[in-house]
Scaffold this active site. Structure first.
Site, PDB file in Angstrom:
ATOM      1  N   GLN A   1       0.821  -1.213   0.000  1.00  0.00           N
ATOM      2  CA  GLN A   1       0.000   0.000   0.000  1.00  0.00           C
ATOM      3  C   GLN A   1       0.853   1.261   0.000  1.00  0.00           C
ATOM      4  OE1 GLN A   1      -2.241  -0.700   3.617  1.00  0.00           O
ATOM      5  NE2 GLN A   1      -0.376  -1.421   4.591  1.00  0.00           N
TER       6      GLN A   1
ATOM      7  N   TYR B   1     -10.710   5.035  19.191  1.00  0.00           N
ATOM      8  CA  TYR B   1     -10.778   3.784  18.428  1.00  0.00           C
ATOM      9  C   TYR B   1      -9.964   2.684  19.107  1.00  0.00           C
ATOM     10  CZ  TYR B   1      -9.832   0.415  14.693  1.00  0.00           C
ATOM     11  OH  TYR B   1      -9.694  -0.746  13.964  1.00  0.00           O
TER      12      TYR B   1
ATOM     13  N   ASP C   1       0.226   0.195  13.529  1.00  0.00           N
ATOM     14  CA  ASP C   1       0.661   1.439  14.165  1.00  0.00           C
ATOM     15  C   ASP C   1       0.978   1.254  15.645  1.00  0.00           C
ATOM     16  OD1 ASP C   1      -1.931   1.463  15.481  1.00  0.00           O
ATOM     17  OD2 ASP C   1      -2.755   2.269  13.611  1.00  0.00           O
TER      18      ASP C   1
ATOM     19  N   ASP D   1       0.943 -12.649   7.099  1.00  0.00           N
ATOM     20  CA  ASP D   1      -0.473 -12.646   6.773  1.00  0.00           C
ATOM     21  C   ASP D   1      -1.271 -13.242   7.932  1.00  0.00           C
ATOM     22  OD1 ASP D   1      -3.041 -13.240   5.773  1.00  0.00           O
ATOM     23  OD2 ASP D   1      -2.287 -13.497   3.736  1.00  0.00           O
TER      24      ASP D   1
ATOM     25  N   ASP E   1      -7.698  -5.422  13.854  1.00  0.00           N
ATOM     26  CA  ASP E   1      -7.597  -3.989  13.587  1.00  0.00           C
ATOM     27  C   ASP E   1      -7.176  -3.807  12.138  1.00  0.00           C
ATOM     28  OD1 ASP E   1      -7.244  -1.259  13.606  1.00  0.00           O
ATOM     29  OD2 ASP E   1      -5.317  -1.338  14.650  1.00  0.00           O
ATOM     30  N   SER E   2      -8.153  -3.850  11.250  1.00  0.00           N
ATOM     31  CA  SER E   2      -7.860  -3.822   9.822  1.00  0.00           C
ATOM     32  C   SER E   2      -8.237  -2.481   9.212  1.00  0.00           C
ATOM     33  CB  SER E   2      -8.630  -4.929   9.098  1.00  0.00           C
ATOM     34  OG  SER E   2     -10.017  -4.631   9.099  1.00  0.00           O
ATOM     35  N   SER E   3      -7.705  -2.235   8.032  1.00  0.00           N
ATOM     36  CA  SER E   3      -8.178  -1.113   7.236  1.00  0.00           C
ATOM     37  C   SER E   3      -9.520  -1.489   6.625  1.00  0.00           C
ATOM     38  CB  SER E   3      -7.148  -0.761   6.150  1.00  0.00           C
ATOM     39  OG  SER E   3      -6.833  -1.910   5.379  1.00  0.00           O
TER      40      SER E   3
ATOM     41  N   TYR F   1     -13.034   9.948  11.304  1.00  0.00           N
ATOM     42  CA  TYR F   1     -13.453   8.868  10.426  1.00  0.00           C
ATOM     43  C   TYR F   1     -14.725   9.282   9.694  1.00  0.00           C
ATOM     44  CZ  TYR F   1     -10.188   5.489  12.502  1.00  0.00           C
ATOM     45  OH  TYR F   1      -9.068   4.823  12.908  1.00  0.00           O
TER      46      TYR F   1
END
Length: 287
Positions: A37, A67, A92, A143, A161-163, A229
């Site tokens: 990405q 969050y 992060d 992964d 905790d995904s995009s 968000y």
């Protein structure tokens, strides 16, 4: 459509067409294309430092704690004894930072697919990446989907905790993923996954909750306020293998002194309960 013009960055996405969110940039701290990405870190006028992946805001220094605390403490406090926790994603470090605070957590395993996000966060987002310094944490780069296939009945809580479900995160919103998490849990285990918002992503919320309900004895949708968000909210799908679990009732209630000691700025037992109270039309749609 994501642009940086005259010191302003504007986020727009196919998931919320016809609307953008913009902020003023003081300085571009980092920009690179990883294997997975595009990564940007901005220093901004009003939001502090901001991490953007593939043009989508992931976290801002101003409100990231809401969050991180909610995706962590909702499942941790719903569980009776969350000793071993798996974090999928969270490059992060913010979720690891929060999970490590919980007094009953003894061991944290984290799997993040993009080593560059970890590296960049440690350099530019130390207020979040401090989570990687916990002695409880074992960090794997890889992964998460594949990791789960080789770990059975090992974890008390799994936090994803995904995009958003675009690009490499798509498979984390499918039923097969919930099935894999189920098999990786100990008896009575709980999962919690980022699941979009009722205002922009109601189809995603509905399908993700359905997949969770298909695999877990009880499941529910909860949400938190995150001003930066889309729509100012983010939601979570939570499921438990134990049919007697009351997801909206914390098993562990912190005192004010404990909240201060853990530096909790958003989560508390009342917020936990309120997070599951939905607007009327959503309540009946998801039921």
């Amino acid at each position: 459509m994501n642009t940086l013009k005259t010191n302003w960055f504007s986020e727009s996405c196919e998931m919320w067409p016809g609307a953008t969110f913009s902020f003023e940039v003081k300085k571009v701290l980092h920009e690179e294309k990883s294997q997975f990405q595009q990564i940007h870190v901005f220093d901004t006028t009003s939001l502090g430092r901001v991490l953007v992946l593939d043009g989508i805001i992931q976290c801002t220094q101003k409100d990231e704690f809401s969050y991180q605390e909610m995706i962590s403490f909702l499942p941790l406090c719903a569980h009776k004894n969350p000793e071993k926790v798996l974090i999928v994603g969270g490059g992060d470090g913010g979720v690891a930072r929060e999970v490590a605070k919980h007094p009953k957590v003894k061991e944290i395993v984290q799997v993040e697919i993009d080593a560059k996000v970890i590296e960049v966060s440690k350099k530019y987002l130390p207020f979040m990446a401090v989570g990687f310094d916990s002695e409880k944490l074992t960090l794997h780069v890889g992964d998460g989907f594949e990791f789960l296939k080789s770990h059975k009945e090992e974890f008390d809580v799994i936090i994803t905790d995904s995009s958003d479900p675009i690009g490499p995160a798509v498979q984390l919103f499918e039923e097969n993923y919930f099935s894999l998490m189920k098999k990786a849990l100990r008896p009575g285990g709980i999962v919690c996954s980022q699941a979009g918002t009722i205002w922009n992503d109601i189809d995603i919320v509905t399908s993700t909750l359905r997949y969770c309900k298909n695999q877990f004895a009880v499941a529910a949708y909860a949400y938190a306020s995150v001003p930066t968000y889309p729509s100012g909210q983010i939601g979570f799908v939570i499921g438990s293998l134990d049919g007697t679990t009351k997801l909206d009732t914390p098993n562990l209630v912190f005192s004010r002194e404990e909240e201060k000691a853990m530096n909790l700025r958003y989560y508390n037992s009342d917020i936990h309960k309120a997070a599951f109270v939905l607007p009327t039309h959503v309540k009946y749609l998801l039921a």
